[in-house]
Design a protein around this motif. Structure first.
Motif, mmCIF file in Angstrom:
data_model
loop_
_atom_site.group_PDB
_atom_site.id
_atom_site.type_symbol
_atom_site.label_atom_id
_atom_site.label_comp_id
_atom_site.label_asym_id
_atom_site.label_seq_id
_atom_site.Cartn_x
_atom_site.Cartn_y
_atom_site.Cartn_z
ATOM 1 N N SER A 171 9.569 13.455 10.025
ATOM 2 C CA SER A 171 8.130 13.682 10.084
ATOM 3 C C SER A 171 7.361 12.366 10.153
ATOM 4 C CB SER A 171 7.675 14.477 8.861
ATOM 5 O OG SER A 171 6.274 14.632 8.872
ATOM 6 N N MET A 172 6.395 12.314 11.063
ATOM 7 C CA MET A 172 5.631 11.081 11.279
ATOM 8 C C MET A 172 4.587 10.819 10.203
ATOM 9 S SD MET A 172 5.392 11.294 15.443
ATOM 10 C CE MET A 172 4.040 10.148 15.592
ATOM 11 N N HIS A 173 4.444 11.761 9.242
ATOM 12 C CA HIS A 173 3.550 11.438 8.122
ATOM 13 C C HIS A 173 4.166 10.339 7.252
ATOM 14 C CE1 HIS A 173 6.161 14.045 5.588
ATOM 15 N NE2 HIS A 173 5.674 13.349 4.583
ATOM 16 N N ARG A 174 5.449 10.112 7.399
ATOM 17 C CA ARG A 174 6.111 9.053 6.634
ATOM 18 C C ARG A 174 5.838 7.706 7.296
ATOM 19 N NH1 ARG A 174 9.947 11.094 2.990
ATOM 20 N NH2 ARG A 174 10.311 13.334 3.214
ATOM 21 N N ARG A 175 4.835 7.019 6.802
ATOM 22 C CA ARG A 175 4.428 5.735 7.401
ATOM 23 C C ARG A 175 5.291 4.578 6.904
ATOM 24 N NH1 ARG A 175 1.082 9.043 10.319
ATOM 25 N NH2 ARG A 175 -1.104 9.049 9.649
ATOM 26 N N GLY A 176 5.868 4.745 5.701
ATOM 27 C CA GLY A 176 6.645 3.659 5.126
ATOM 28 C C GLY A 176 5.981 2.993 3.943
ATOM 29 N N TYR A 177 4.697 3.317 3.691
ATOM 30 C CA TYR A 177 4.029 2.649 2.566
ATOM 31 C C TYR A 177 4.100 3.448 1.277
ATOM 32 C CZ TYR A 177 -0.120 5.601 3.630
ATOM 33 O OH TYR A 177 -0.986 6.641 3.862
ATOM 34 N N ARG A 178 4.594 4.685 1.347
ATOM 35 C CA ARG A 178 4.628 5.490 0.129
ATOM 36 C C ARG A 178 6.068 5.880 -0.185
ATOM 37 N NH1 ARG A 178 0.559 10.183 0.159
ATOM 38 N NH2 ARG A 178 2.152 11.478 1.130
ATOM 39 N N GLN A 179 6.441 5.691 -1.453
ATOM 40 C CA GLN A 179 7.752 6.133 -1.916
ATOM 41 C C GLN A 179 7.666 7.629 -2.168
ATOM 42 O OE1 GLN A 179 10.421 4.442 -2.036
ATOM 43 N NE2 GLN A 179 9.905 2.282 -2.242
ATOM 44 N N HIS A 180 8.350 8.427 -1.374
ATOM 45 C CA HIS A 180 8.239 9.873 -1.500
ATOM 46 C C HIS A 180 9.146 10.366 -2.619
ATOM 47 C CE1 HIS A 180 5.725 10.824 2.029
ATOM 48 N NE2 HIS A 180 6.138 9.625 2.390
ATOM 49 N N GLY A 181 8.686 11.405 -3.296
ATOM 50 C CA GLY A 181 9.375 11.937 -4.468
ATOM 51 C C GLY A 181 8.481 11.783 -5.676
ATOM 52 N N LEU A 214 -8.725 -1.287 10.485
ATOM 53 C CA LEU A 214 -8.058 -2.546 10.833
ATOM 54 C C LEU A 214 -7.233 -2.424 12.115
ATOM 55 C CD1 LEU A 214 -6.941 -3.573 7.247
ATOM 56 C CD2 LEU A 214 -8.522 -4.850 8.702
ATOM 57 N N ASP A 215 -7.231 -1.205 12.714
ATOM 58 C CA ASP A 215 -6.477 -0.937 13.941
ATOM 59 C C ASP A 215 -4.991 -1.227 13.749
ATOM 60 O OD1 ASP A 215 -6.427 0.108 16.449
ATOM 61 O OD2 ASP A 215 -7.006 -1.725 17.498
ATOM 62 N N ILE A 216 -4.457 -0.774 12.602
ATOM 63 C CA ILE A 216 -3.025 -0.907 12.330
ATOM 64 C C ILE A 216 -2.324 0.353 12.826
ATOM 65 C CG2 ILE A 216 -1.271 -1.125 10.527
ATOM 66 C CD1 ILE A 216 -3.378 -2.529 8.794
ATOM 67 N N ALA A 217 -1.383 0.206 13.709
ATOM 68 C CA ALA A 217 -0.646 1.358 14.239
ATOM 69 C C ALA A 217 0.124 2.024 13.103
ATOM 70 C CB ALA A 217 0.312 0.921 15.337
ATOM 71 N N PRO A 218 -0.004 3.342 12.938
ATOM 72 C CA PRO A 218 0.678 4.020 11.822
ATOM 73 C C PRO A 218 2.188 3.968 11.914
ATOM 74 C CG PRO A 218 -0.279 5.620 13.337
ATOM 75 C CD PRO A 218 -0.799 4.279 13.752
ATOM 76 N N GLY A 219 2.722 3.735 13.126
ATOM 77 C CA GLY A 219 4.174 3.676 13.288
ATOM 78 C C GLY A 219 4.775 2.317 13.044
ATOM 79 N N LEU A 220 3.929 1.302 12.787
ATOM 80 C CA LEU A 220 4.449 -0.054 12.623
ATOM 81 C C LEU A 220 5.356 -0.197 11.400
ATOM 82 C CD1 LEU A 220 1.606 -2.616 13.496
ATOM 83 C CD2 LEU A 220 3.863 -2.405 14.558
ATOM 84 N N GLY A 221 5.100 0.571 10.354
ATOM 85 C CA GLY A 221 5.856 0.412 9.108
ATOM 86 C C GLY A 221 7.128 1.235 9.052
ATOM 87 N N LYS A 259 -0.352 -1.758 -2.069
ATOM 88 C CA LYS A 259 0.443 -2.986 -1.992
ATOM 89 C C LYS A 259 1.465 -2.916 -0.860
ATOM 90 C CE LYS A 259 3.653 -5.783 -4.774
ATOM 91 N NZ LYS A 259 4.351 -5.870 -6.087
ATOM 92 N N ARG A 260 2.176 -1.784 -0.757
ATOM 93 C CA ARG A 260 3.208 -1.644 0.277
ATOM 94 C C ARG A 260 2.610 -1.593 1.676
ATOM 95 N NH1 ARG A 260 8.321 0.250 -1.044
ATOM 96 N NH2 ARG A 260 8.332 1.566 0.812
ATOM 97 N N ALA A 261 1.351 -1.142 1.769
ATOM 98 C CA ALA A 261 0.666 -1.118 3.068
ATOM 99 C C ALA A 261 0.057 -2.466 3.411
ATOM 100 C CB ALA A 261 -0.421 -0.034 3.055
ATOM 101 N N GLY A 262 0.154 -3.440 2.496
ATOM 102 C CA GLY A 262 -0.400 -4.767 2.737
ATOM 103 C C GLY A 262 -1.914 -4.801 2.685
ATOM 104 N N LEU A 263 -2.521 -3.943 1.863
ATOM 105 C CA LEU A 263 -3.980 -3.807 1.835
ATOM 106 C C LEU A 263 -4.570 -4.117 0.460
ATOM 107 C CD1 LEU A 263 -4.123 -0.461 3.858
ATOM 108 C CD2 LEU A 263 -4.661 -2.747 4.719
ATOM 109 N N THR A 264 -3.860 -4.905 -0.327
ATOM 110 C CA THR A 264 -4.299 -5.189 -1.701
ATOM 111 C C THR A 264 -5.692 -5.801 -1.743
ATOM 112 O OG1 THR A 264 -2.000 -5.506 -2.381
ATOM 113 C CG2 THR A 264 -3.699 -6.407 -3.826
ATOM 114 N N ASN A 265 -6.010 -6.677 -0.811
ATOM 115 C CA ASN A 265 -7.323 -7.334 -0.814
ATOM 116 C C ASN A 265 -8.381 -6.547 -0.045
ATOM 117 O OD1 ASN A 265 -6.321 -9.550 -2.288
ATOM 118 N ND2 ASN A 265 -5.528 -10.492 -0.411
#
Length: 724
Positions: free
Chosen positions: A171-181, A228-235, A291-297
């Motif tokens: 599933s493409m909702h899994r971007r990579g920035y969230r630990q699922h579970g 920020l125009d970050i492609a959701p599939g990049l992660g 943090k995992r999405a690189g958006l802390t600031n």
């Protein structure tokens, strides 16, 4: 007859894709694809069909925020039997799409008269593919359920079967920035679709986004990625097309490099992203995702109720408030949440006038608590629940000013809140000293607010007493709402953690019947014992709080004793006896529900089944037949019972004499029985005092949380008289 839909061809090959998405967001997905230059589309239910080349296929995977999966149908056929399915799958030119050395997984969706379950359909498909390659090369692909090289999807609708390659792989909702579970938050692609529906997006002109109940921060992260125009599939590291034979790594890498260069500089963005939540677990998850999405600031999240948080809001600058508040599973839950929705509505019209406000909820009645006329609503499915996303323009013409003028915290609610806070302060030292997680904090202290409120950790269990016929039902309902609306702030708990029940007398089998099916269980501790409690499914929770001192008394008396617990309910007294060192315990009750609950409580506390036994039986009949002896007995019968499981009706006032005599026959001569019941007008049979040594200990069996309601039970110790 099988129709082959895709074949390996020249470099100019076009592909007819099916791109799935959350129901209700098909037009959002189509618009999104058009913005990336993918314009040959038409949409259906839960999907958009796209005709494009290989580069367009990769673009859809890399840039779609709303898509769930990108599917490449390769064959379509009708079947009249399971053998037809096998033959048609085997006839596909699989060597165009994969090799025998690839790993595969098969997903089967749908059944018919010939394929009666999805597992059978998947197995037949796997066998057909394996036999195809055995015939071709003597080798067969291995099955790998997690991240295979090629994932094959089988869709069965009546007699028609469609076979597809799942290019997304998962599933493409899994971007990579969230630990699922663990948590079950809003899916990323649904959140993105709702943001787009609300008007958010790249270069949308909005400069502020607030999520006042942000949970794990999905709306915030998705909105920031858009801006920020970050492609959701990049992660994402895994894609289904990477093992597909027609994959062109060079084209994919070029698109990846281009996407990395498209990202905007956060320093020049000029957009603020703010979120709050009152739950520590939610904020911890949100901060980890950010943090995992690189958006802390870029994103600011705070553990604060939105009602108390001071958001940084730029005046005369447009913005969006968006949130996914709790919905409530039962009518009682809804009562607790009405106040939250009213407070949310009051907050947005006070602090965000001129903005847009989107709210996702499954409860139309709760949505109507927002004092704004919705501009539109979108039906979507969130976690299997049918919901609507309401878009409210916070403009003067849409705001119901007369509703806003009504204070959420009425004078009555404020008065009740003051009393509740006073009680909390009064009990704090006692609660801390005894390390109590469960206690009563309010019990009809003010007659007009006839409720009992019990604290179970971070939850409040509210029982409304049946109002006299002289009380106007509308007035009683209003007072209940005032009481419930004051609880979250007074007890510092989430609104969704307030459970409301209407308390009426139950008898016979009614006391065992379920109120709900949610199985809302939690574990609480009391004097070193652990218990399973259930706040929603039954009238009672599995733990009688007024009997806390009685259980402690039993714990103190139980060392080395053989303990008998009659009418044991969930065997909490037996657990205390075991904790106090009882040699053995026997717990008897006629309810299947409660004897099973009792066994789980005993197991939870790691007592052996051999020495700590639970038996389902009619206590009266059991006493008549038993010949065992015990050193300590606890008996807490119901006031009245006419269960079909009993041979006779039990009336505690009428029958307590014979019941006590039968129990005393099972008590050792130097033993002791603790007898309790909750009949408020109970009078002990005087003849019993002639036969036994009886002491009324009722006054000593109430802690301070029940000092206003000391008629809730009566309690006695009973011993055999000494023989001269």
């Amino acid at each position: 007859m099988s129709t082959i839909l895709q074949t390996a061809d020249s470099e100019g090959q076009t592909y007819a894709l099916e791109i799935t998405c959350p129901l209700g967001l098909e037009n959002v997905l189509e618009k999104e694809l058009h913005s990336e230059g993918l314009t040959q589309t038409r949409f259906g239910e839960g999907q958009v069909k796209l005709t494009t080349n290989l580069e367009g296929m990769y673009k859809a995977c890399l840039w779609s925020r709303v898509a769930t999966r990108v599917m490449l149908p390769i064959a379509n056929f009708k079947i009249d039997s399971a053998d037809d399915l096998y033959d048609a799958i085997r006839a596909i030119e699989w060597s165009d799409h994969m090799s025998a050395t690839n790993t595969i997984a098969i997903d089967c969706h749908g059944t018919n008269h010939h394929i009666r379950n999805t597992q059978f359909g998947a197995v037949r498909t796997k066998d057909a593919i394996a036999d195809y390659f055995v015939d071709l090369s003597g080798e067969r692909p291995n099955v790998e359920k997690v991240q295979p090289d090629v994932r094959v999807a089988l869709r069965i609708k009546r007699e028609v079967v469609t076979v597809s390659i799942d290019l997304s792989g998962e599933s493409m909702h899994r971007r990579g920035y969230r630990q699922h579970g663990g948590m079950a938050p809003l899916k990323e692609n649904l959140a993105a679709g709702l943001l787009l529906r609300a008007g958010w997006g790249r270069d949308c002109g909005l400069t502020q986004l607030i999520d006042p109940m942000c949970g794990s921060g999905t709306f915030l992260v998705e909105a920031a990625m858009m801006s920020l125009d970050i492609a959701p599939g990049l992660g994402r590291n895994y894609w289904g097309f990477k093992g597909w034979k027609q994959h062109d790594h060079r084209v994919w890498q070029q698109l990846m490099d281009f996407a990395k260069n498209r990202k905007k500089d956060p320093e020049t963005l000029g957009i603020s992203f703010q979120g709050t939540d009152r739950e520590q677990k939610a904020i911890a998850a949100a901060r980890e995702c950010v943090k995992r999405a690189g958006l802390t600031n870029v994103i600011d999240v705070s553990m604060t109720p939105f009602q108390e948080h001071e958001f940084t809001i730029k005046e005369d600058m447009p913005g969006l408030v968006i949130c996914n508040p709790p919905y409530g599973e039962r009518m009682g839950d809804e009562m607790a949440l009405i106040a939250l929705y009213r407070q949310l509505g009051e907050w947005v019209v006070t602090h965000a006038r001129g903005w847009q406000f989107m709210m996702l909820t499954s409860n139309d009645h709760l949505a109507r608590q927002i004092p704004v006329r919705p501009e539109k609503s979108t039906r979507v499915i969130n976690g299997g629940i049918e919901c609507r996303a309401y878009l409210f323009p916070l403009l003067n013409g849409s705001i119901k000013e007369d509703v806003v003028a009504q204070s959420v915290m009425s004078p009555g609610a404020q008065m009740f809140a003051n009393r509740l806070q006073k009680n909390v302060k009064k009990m704090k030292k006692w609660v801390d000293k005894n390390k109590l997680q469960c206690y009563r904090v309010y019990d009809a202290d003010m007659p007009e607010y006839a409720v009992a409120i019990d604290v179970y950790g971070r939850w409040a269990h509210v029982q409304e007493y049946q109002a006299p016929k002289s009380v106007d039902p509308d007035k009683a309902k209003q007072r209940l709402f005032e009481a419930v609306s004051a609880i979250p702030t007074s007890l510092n708990i989430p609104e969704s953690n307030v459970v409301v029940k209407h308390r009426v007398r139950q008898s016979g089998k009614e006391q065992y019947e379920k109120l709900d099916q949610s199985k809302h269980e939690m574990i609480v501790e009391e004097y070193g014992c652990e218990f399973i409690v259930n706040l929603k499914d039954y009238l009672d929770t599995g733990l009688f709080l007024d009997h806390r001192p009685v259980r402690k008394l039993i714990q103190d008396k139980a060392n080395g004793a053989r303990f008998l617990n009659l009418f044991c309910y969930t065997a909490t007294a037996s657990v205390h006896a075991g904790q106090g060192g009882a040699r053995t315990t026997l717990s008897v009750d006629m309810s299947n529900t409660y004897t099973e609950w009792a066994r789980r409580n005993i197991e939870l506390n790691e007592f052996s089944e051999r020495d700590h036994v639970v038996e389902r039986a009619d206590c009266l009949e059991w006493l008549k037949q038993s010949r065992d002896k015990f050193d300590l007995i606890f008996m807490d019968p119901p006031t009245f019972s006419n269960s079909k499981k009993m041979e006779d009706v039990l009336d505690i006032q009428r029958d307590h004499g014979s019941l006590i005599r039968l129990a005393m026959a099972r008590l050792e001569h130097d033993g002791e029985m603790v007898f309790s019941n909750n009949y408020r007008r109970f009078i002990l049979d005087e003849d019993l005092s002639e036969e036994f040594e009886i002491i009324n200990i009722t006054k000593d069996t109430f802690d301070i949380d029940f000092d206003r309601n000391n008629k809730i039970h009566q309690c006695y110790t009973i011993k055999h008289k000494l023989v001269d």
